[in-house]
Design a protein around this motif. Sequence first.
Motif, mmCIF file in Angstrom:
data_model
loop_
_atom_site.group_PDB
_atom_site.id
_atom_site.type_symbol
_atom_site.label_atom_id
_atom_site.label_comp_id
_atom_site.label_asym_id
_atom_site.label_seq_id
_atom_site.Cartn_x
_atom_site.Cartn_y
_atom_site.Cartn_z
ATOM 1 N N UNK A 61 0.834 -1.210 0.000
ATOM 2 C CA UNK A 61 0.000 0.000 0.000
ATOM 3 C C UNK A 61 0.865 1.253 0.000
ATOM 4 N N UNK B 20 -13.526 24.250 -7.036
ATOM 5 C CA UNK B 20 -13.873 23.738 -5.710
ATOM 6 C C UNK B 20 -13.134 22.425 -5.439
ATOM 7 N N UNK B 24 -10.568 21.306 -2.445
ATOM 8 C CA UNK B 24 -10.628 20.016 -1.739
ATOM 9 C C UNK B 24 -9.252 19.346 -1.702
ATOM 10 N N UNK C 25 -6.680 -2.226 -0.636
ATOM 11 C CA UNK C 25 -6.526 -0.922 -1.294
ATOM 12 C C UNK C 25 -7.811 -0.109 -1.125
ATOM 13 N N UNK C 28 -8.064 1.113 2.414
ATOM 14 C CA UNK C 28 -7.035 2.124 2.633
ATOM 15 C C UNK C 28 -7.437 3.470 2.013
ATOM 16 N N UNK C 29 -7.916 3.438 0.774
ATOM 17 C CA UNK C 29 -8.315 4.687 0.114
ATOM 18 C C UNK C 29 -9.520 5.314 0.815
ATOM 19 N N UNK C 31 -10.153 5.112 3.897
ATOM 20 C CA UNK C 31 -9.655 5.702 5.148
ATOM 21 C C UNK C 31 -8.999 7.063 4.863
ATOM 22 N N UNK C 32 -8.198 7.119 3.814
ATOM 23 C CA UNK C 32 -7.507 8.378 3.478
ATOM 24 C C UNK C 32 -8.469 9.443 2.974
ATOM 25 N N UNK C 33 -9.471 9.001 2.218
ATOM 26 C CA UNK C 33 -10.400 9.940 1.572
ATOM 27 C C UNK C 33 -11.812 9.409 1.768
ATOM 28 N N UNK C 34 -12.395 9.628 2.941
ATOM 29 C CA UNK C 34 -13.715 9.035 3.209
ATOM 30 C C UNK C 34 -14.767 9.499 2.203
ATOM 31 N N UNK C 39 -16.911 17.721 1.071
ATOM 32 C CA UNK C 39 -16.028 18.234 0.023
ATOM 33 C C UNK C 39 -16.742 19.350 -0.731
ATOM 34 N N UNK C 40 -16.012 20.401 -1.043
ATOM 35 C CA UNK C 40 -16.603 21.540 -1.762
ATOM 36 C C UNK C 40 -17.106 21.131 -3.147
ATOM 37 N N UNK C 42 -18.583 18.664 -3.980
ATOM 38 C CA UNK C 42 -19.884 17.990 -3.904
ATOM 39 C C UNK C 42 -21.063 18.945 -3.697
ATOM 40 N N UNK C 57 -16.363 13.715 -5.207
ATOM 41 C CA UNK C 57 -15.086 14.381 -4.898
ATOM 42 C C UNK C 57 -14.065 13.370 -4.382
ATOM 43 N N UNK C 60 -12.222 11.569 -7.145
ATOM 44 C CA UNK C 60 -11.156 12.369 -7.751
ATOM 45 C C UNK C 60 -9.911 12.381 -6.855
ATOM 46 N N UNK C 61 -10.132 12.586 -5.570
ATOM 47 C CA UNK C 61 -8.983 12.676 -4.642
ATOM 48 C C UNK C 61 -8.262 11.333 -4.543
ATOM 49 N N UNK C 63 -8.119 9.136 -6.895
ATOM 50 C CA UNK C 63 -7.404 8.966 -8.162
ATOM 51 C C UNK C 63 -6.050 9.686 -8.118
ATOM 52 N N UNK C 65 -4.228 10.137 -5.599
ATOM 53 C CA UNK C 65 -3.291 9.415 -4.717
ATOM 54 C C UNK C 65 -2.597 8.272 -5.470
#
Lengths: 107, 107, 107
Positions: A61, B20, B24, C25, C28-29, C31-34, C39-40, C42, C57, C60-61, C63, C65
């Motif tokens: 990871x 926006x 983020x 994965x 993990x993702x 967790x990092x980006x709930x 998010x603005x 959204x 959102x 995108x975030x 992706x 990572x």
Amino acid sequence: MLVFSRHTTTALAINEDEERLLEDVKVHLEKLVPSSGTYLHNDLHLRDVPPDEPINAHSHLMAMMLSTSEVIPIADGKLALGTWQSILFFELDGSRKRTVFLQICGD
Amino acid sequence: MLVFSRHTTTALAINEDEERLLEDVKVHLEKLVPSSGTYLHNDLHLRDVPPDEPINAHSHLMAMMLSTSEVIPIADGKLALGTWQSILFFELDGSRKRTVFLQICGD
Amino acid sequence: MLVFSRHTTTALAINEDEERLLEDVKVHLEKLVPSSGTYLHNDLHLRDVPPDEPINAHSHLMAMMLSTSEVIPIADGKLALGTWQSILFFELDGSRKRTVFLQICGD
């Protein structure tokens, strides 16, 4: 020049080769992906694996958070890295013999 | 086409150029790598650095979470980006003059 | 060989194609980006969007990572992937028809 790590528990980054920053990277990755966390990939009894299979889901990871391939431009016959840039190679599951592939494309 | 950021506190991403969403990204990176965190790289008194060395370990770590090099295909003489894709360049340690290297490979 | 995802809510990684790791994965993702985070991007009522605009959102975030472009060396006419490496493609905003661009550069 293409730089390509041929492993799933190592990674590349292009950044500053400063020893204290490299320690920060370790701490940062451990925070994002705790090695003591619970991961399905680590349930070795549920997978068909050799007896020496390591417990290393976190290493995979972490590797995905960094890079496997980087392409660095060449200008005037030299790598066109910025002043503070170095090619960093991270071993995320202990140290052993590793292979990094380099390939130069173009005239 | 190769796009390469020549800095250790900037980064690239290929994603949607929506204002926006870009906010983020900032919030997200600040959450993953707090600028107010404690980092060894920021102990300037333990490093051999010029007097104007910035406190920017978080900027380096954020940069490593994104990309330094991206390669974008060219088809029919145009960048073959998807409908919503743009090349995004992030300055993670304030704004100043920066260099991004572009190189086209192929016939 | 260049592998390029043409979407802003999908991503590539080069790692082990092991089904339990792929589940890790996802966790993990998330967790990092709930996906339930605020998010603005959204706030659809504040953007000029079509009626079927998704709330994505986090996709995108996530992706950003991972990767949009990867370059894999070819040696002796074959992809020079490591033993455990596969090209992984992640759909981070549900499943639908997607395009991945492949381009081979060189002689």
